[in-house]
Scaffold this active site. Sequence first.
Site: not given
Length: 419
Positions: A235, A244, A259, A296
């Site tokens: 965030e 994103h 990316t 995570d």
Amino acid sequence: MKKYLLPLALFLAAAPAFAQQRTCGTPILPLEYEDWIQQKIAERFADPNSPQATYTIPCIVHIINNGESVGSGSNISQTQVNSQFDVLNEDYNKTNPDFATVCPSVFQSVAANCQITWCKALRDPNGNTLSEPGIDRINRNTMGWSAPPYSQSYIDATIKPASIWDPTRYCNIWVCNLGNQLLGYATFPSNSTLAGLFGPYGTATTDGVVILYNAFGRVGNVASPYNKGRSATHELGHWLGLRHIWGDATCGNDYCADTPTQNGPNYAGCPSFPSVTCTNGPNGDMWVNYMDYVTDACMVMFTNNQKTRMQTAMQHGTYRLPLQSSFVCSPLSTGDIDAHHKFDLYPNPTAGRITIDPLDMGGELTVKVYDIVGNLVKEMKMENNAKFEVDLTDKQNGAYFIELSNSAGRVTQKFNLVK
């Protein structure tokens, strides 16, 4: 090379259970942000004297709780908060120990040390020392707020305006029981030339990030598989201007050339390498990126182009650039304006004329008044520390900030204009 396109659709999880897949409530950045930041990035690279900077961002964590004892339920412990700062400082400086073990070698060459450090505020807006560094505990019962879980609209309209600390001095982080099965959401960095109040950007009453209390930090009251503090890493990436990684569209554009284009978000677990989508082979999706939706344990890196976006936001953002001059993470010391120089203002609310008493602020003073979205609406100079009046009768009703500064530093207070 990715095309310069406006994202077409946002991929959000459809009502998942908390433990099944990541959910993020941050909206899509409008194209106007790219028009602005791409120009700033071009200027940055055109200037040979514009090196990558090292930024220290002062933070305050507003823990919205139900009156539980510290360490219980939503009233998370200081140890849990401290663990989140450890995660952030590892992730944004590429010192996270899981980078080498999780990240495929083909992506390691573009992984970035973003040169961003997150520090815990040591004092409140009035210069008082915080009993718990970086923490502001708020019992929602004493505030008259409804019972959680909270919606984004309730947080933005009710909780944030009543609890935010000056966003030019603090990065505000709210930790609470967040509803709609969200792990968090953020406001994007604004600039006075952008839509501001009418876009997804932070304002003087909303700027910051919100994180679910049991997805914050890596020890204490955290729930697997979002128990390594990466929700805040994700965030705060948005808070610094990142999209994103899939560009919020099928094979979309996140405006970072390093990316790979990918079909959409990757969810729970670590995909097998390579996970090829959108003809992005042979290496496939960069699912290890903090801006994907994996759990995570699977996200471990930012890229160099993402670093450039974040550094540029820190260099130009309305509520980002001033953070470099904030004193709130520094120990109290002689000559520190936040600790030893304050001013009074009255009446507050004001009908248009407000009196300022500089108290012990000596020397030439610069007086600046900012509106709710950070636009400078009035500026004046004062030569001594006598009381003076600021006339705002020509301004619209609303919340404003007034800043006094001298050679020692600056101090800011909020007031309301009600005619």
